[in-house]
Motif scaffolding. Structure first.
Motif, PDB file in Angstrom:
ATOM      1  N   GLN A  36      53.305  -0.632 -23.685  1.00  0.00           N
ATOM      2  CA  GLN A  36      53.388  -1.756 -24.687  1.00  0.00           C
ATOM      3  C   GLN A  36      51.952  -2.617 -24.358  1.00  0.00           C
ATOM      4  N   ALA A  37      51.559  -2.747 -23.061  1.00  0.00           N
ATOM      5  CA  ALA A  37      50.516  -3.455 -22.494  1.00  0.00           C
ATOM      6  C   ALA A  37      49.183  -2.606 -23.078  1.00  0.00           C
ATOM      7  N   LEU A  38      49.411  -1.219 -22.845  1.00  0.00           N
ATOM      8  CA  LEU A  38      48.022  -0.324 -23.017  1.00  0.00           C
ATOM      9  C   LEU A  38      48.027  -0.258 -24.497  1.00  0.00           C
ATOM     10  N   SER A  39      49.078  -0.432 -25.321  1.00  0.00           N
ATOM     11  CA  SER A  39      48.925  -0.571 -26.746  1.00  0.00           C
ATOM     12  C   SER A  39      48.279  -1.836 -27.274  1.00  0.00           C
ATOM     13  N   PHE A  40      48.504  -2.701 -26.648  1.00  0.00           N
ATOM     14  CA  PHE A  40      47.998  -4.119 -26.836  1.00  0.00           C
ATOM     15  C   PHE A  40      46.540  -4.291 -26.577  1.00  0.00           C
ATOM     16  N   ARG A  41      46.062  -3.744 -25.444  1.00  0.00           N
ATOM     17  CA  ARG A  41      44.675  -3.555 -24.996  1.00  0.00           C
ATOM     18  C   ARG A  41      44.010  -2.724 -26.154  1.00  0.00           C
ATOM     19  N   LEU A  42      44.628  -1.500 -26.514  1.00  0.00           N
ATOM     20  CA  LEU A  42      44.007  -0.543 -27.231  1.00  0.00           C
ATOM     21  C   LEU A  42      43.717  -1.292 -28.613  1.00  0.00           C
ATOM     22  N   GLN A  43      44.560  -2.023 -29.245  1.00  0.00           N
ATOM     23  CA  GLN A  43      44.444  -2.717 -30.492  1.00  0.00           C
ATOM     24  C   GLN A  43      43.365  -3.805 -30.444  1.00  0.00           C
ATOM     25  N   GLY A  44      43.098  -4.413 -29.225  1.00  0.00           N
ATOM     26  CA  GLY A  44      41.984  -5.153 -29.039  1.00  0.00           C
ATOM     27  C   GLY A  44      40.763  -4.460 -29.084  1.00  0.00           C
ATOM     28  N   ILE A  45      40.710  -3.616 -28.414  1.00  0.00           N
ATOM     29  CA  ILE A  45      39.602  -2.597 -28.380  1.00  0.00           C
ATOM     30  C   ILE A  45      39.145  -2.072 -29.694  1.00  0.00           C
ATOM     31  N   GLU A  46      39.851  -1.632 -30.585  1.00  0.00           N
ATOM     32  CA  GLU A  46      39.806  -1.238 -31.911  1.00  0.00           C
ATOM     33  C   GLU A  46      39.355  -2.263 -32.826  1.00  0.00           C
ATOM     34  N   THR A  47      39.865  -3.567 -32.614  1.00  0.00           N
ATOM     35  CA  THR A  47      39.330  -4.632 -33.444  1.00  0.00           C
ATOM     36  C   THR A  47      38.010  -5.100 -32.923  1.00  0.00           C
ATOM     37  N   ALA A  48      37.632  -4.964 -31.730  1.00  0.00           N
ATOM     38  CA  ALA A  48      36.313  -5.209 -31.065  1.00  0.00           C
ATOM     39  C   ALA A  48      35.178  -4.106 -31.763  1.00  0.00           C
ATOM     40  N   LEU A  49      35.689  -3.021 -31.700  1.00  0.00           N
ATOM     41  CA  LEU A  49      34.808  -1.705 -32.255  1.00  0.00           C
ATOM     42  C   LEU A  49      34.618  -1.951 -33.799  1.00  0.00           C
ATOM     43  N   GLU A  50      35.483  -2.465 -34.474  1.00  0.00           N
ATOM     44  CA  GLU A  50      35.365  -2.711 -36.022  1.00  0.00           C
ATOM     45  C   GLU A  50      34.347  -3.784 -36.217  1.00  0.00           C
TER      46      GLU A  50
END
Length: 82
Positions: A36-50
């Motif tokens: 869950q923590a990894l998914s949360f971090r990946l979601q933040g990274i995806e948002t930053a990349l967008e």
């Protein structure tokens, strides 16, 4: 009355305890939390990349518009001077 009730004490003293099963369940809970923590971090990274991608496209369009504006300005100056 059974022998367990006669001696008193905690029922956990006589109940079977499966340490391996408890360890596996604890590891599964830890892995789930990590996932869950990894998914949360990946979601933040995806948002930053967008957001970064949007900014890069804005910069590209800005550079292209400046080049086109300079080209049009040059063509207008040729027509006026000629």
């Amino acid at each position: 009355m059974s022998g367990r009730e006669a001696t008193g004490g905690s029922r956990y003293l006589y109940a079977p305890f499966d340490a391996a099963n408890a360890r596996i369940e604890a590891n599964e809970r830890v892995l789930e939390e990590r996932w869950q923590a990894l998914s949360f971090r990946l979601q933040g990274i995806e948002t930053a990349l967008e957001r970064l991608e949007k900014r890069l496209w804005l910069a590209v369009f800005g550079v292209v518009s400046v080049i086109l504006a300079q080209g049009i300005n040059h063509l207008l100056n040729l027509n006026v001077g000629g």
